[in-house]
Scaffold this active site. Structure first.
Site, mmCIF file in Angstrom:
data_model
loop_
_atom_site.group_PDB
_atom_site.id
_atom_site.type_symbol
_atom_site.label_atom_id
_atom_site.label_comp_id
_atom_site.label_asym_id
_atom_site.label_seq_id
_atom_site.Cartn_x
_atom_site.Cartn_y
_atom_site.Cartn_z
ATOM 1 N N LYS A 136 -9.339 3.237 -1.954
ATOM 2 C CA LYS A 136 -9.645 2.623 -0.665
ATOM 3 C C LYS A 136 -10.884 3.255 -0.031
ATOM 4 C CE LYS A 136 -7.232 1.362 3.639
ATOM 5 N NZ LYS A 136 -5.932 1.485 4.361
ATOM 6 N N CYS A 143 -5.603 -3.070 2.186
ATOM 7 C CA CYS A 143 -5.378 -3.172 3.620
ATOM 8 C C CYS A 143 -6.674 -3.365 4.416
ATOM 9 C CB CYS A 143 -4.582 -1.957 4.095
ATOM 10 S SG CYS A 143 -3.787 -2.190 5.706
ATOM 11 N N GLU A 169 0.833 -1.202 0.000
ATOM 12 C CA GLU A 169 0.000 0.000 0.000
ATOM 13 C C GLU A 169 0.872 1.258 0.000
ATOM 14 O OE1 GLU A 169 -3.511 1.896 2.920
ATOM 15 O OE2 GLU A 169 -2.364 0.135 3.536
#
Length: 257
Positions: free
Chosen positions: A110, A144, A41
């Site tokens: 995200k 994540c 990430e």
């Protein structure tokens, strides 16, 4: 599909160093016959570098993506990596998939931002994760914290994803994600989940390593320790897993159970 996964120390806000490390890893992955390399990430410009996120963020048409597209094409190896994206007045924590021909296949922003730093640096993504074809498999993206929410992986599986690719920056103290949540998401949905973490430290934040590729039965196919690693694994065909397990889970997904 042969999958490579890079576990690397962060470059501490030096994109050129991060790109150089990625090039070394792509060269090695391609030499081993990998179709795709996954990196962590916010590889560009760095995860725990909030002073750089808005300053260095680039659009999809920017120099970072152009350079990585050329790198993928030169080695005939696809790439998935995290980076800071600028889209108008928004800065986003994004992951992009590039095919082995250098074409951009998908970009995901995200949705589940973790902690005060991420929420201060980035706007949350608005769109569901994309599903795309790579090396004969249907793939989806998460970043994540997203993978810790079962509904996101379930949505990807319902839309046909067979492999969920997850750039991550998971700190020390949260190893339950690698040990429990990633295998659980794989088993719940009869998919592969590949989770690429950092090792080492960045600006006082220590990362936990333990990157993992979990199979549809929840059993790790490949896993890393705490230090730098390049995992390379062949993803078995679905037929190599117990037919009853997979068929029952897939029936549930199709029916919406």
């Amino acid at each position: 599909m042969k999958l490579a996964l890079l576990q690397t120390p962060p470059a501490n806000g030096d994109p050129d160093q991060a790109l150089a490390r990625l090039e070394v890893a792509v060269t090695a992955a391609a030499a081993a016959g990998a179709d795709l390399l996954i990196a962590p990430e916010l590889l560009l410009p760095g995860y725990n570098c909030p002073d750089l996120h808005a300053v260095t963020a680039q659009p999809v048409e920017g120099a970072w993506i152009a350079r990585l597209s050329a790198l993928a094409a030169a080695h005939r190896c696809g790439l998935v990596f995290g980076w800071a994206e600028r889209a108008g007045d928004r800065v986003l924590n994004s992951a992009t998939a590039i095919g082995p021909d250098g074409a951009v296949l998908a970009t995901y922003r995200k949705r589940q931002l973790f902690g005060a730093m991420e929420r201060a640096s980035f706007a949350p993504g608005r769109d569901p994760a994309p599903v795309f074809d790579l090396a004969g498999r249907r793939c989806g993206l998460q970043i994540c914290y997203d993978i810790e929410f079962p509904e996101h992986a379930r949505d990807l599986a319902r839309r046909g994803a067979e492999v969920i690719l997850v750039p991550t920056a998971n700190p020390v103290g949260f190893e339950h994600v690698q040990r429990l949540f990633v295998p659980a998401r794989a088993a719940e949905n009869a998919v592969f989940v590949a989770y690429a973490n950092y090792c080492g430290a960045e600006n006082g934040l220590e990362f936990g390593g333990m990157s993992v590729i979990a199979g549809p039965d929840g059993v790790p196919i490949a896993s890393a320790g705490r230090g730098p690693a390049l995992l390379i694994a062949d993803l078995p065909a679905r037929g190599d897993y117990p037919a009853g397990m997979l068929s029952s889970q897939l029936d549930d997904l199709v029916s919406g159970a």
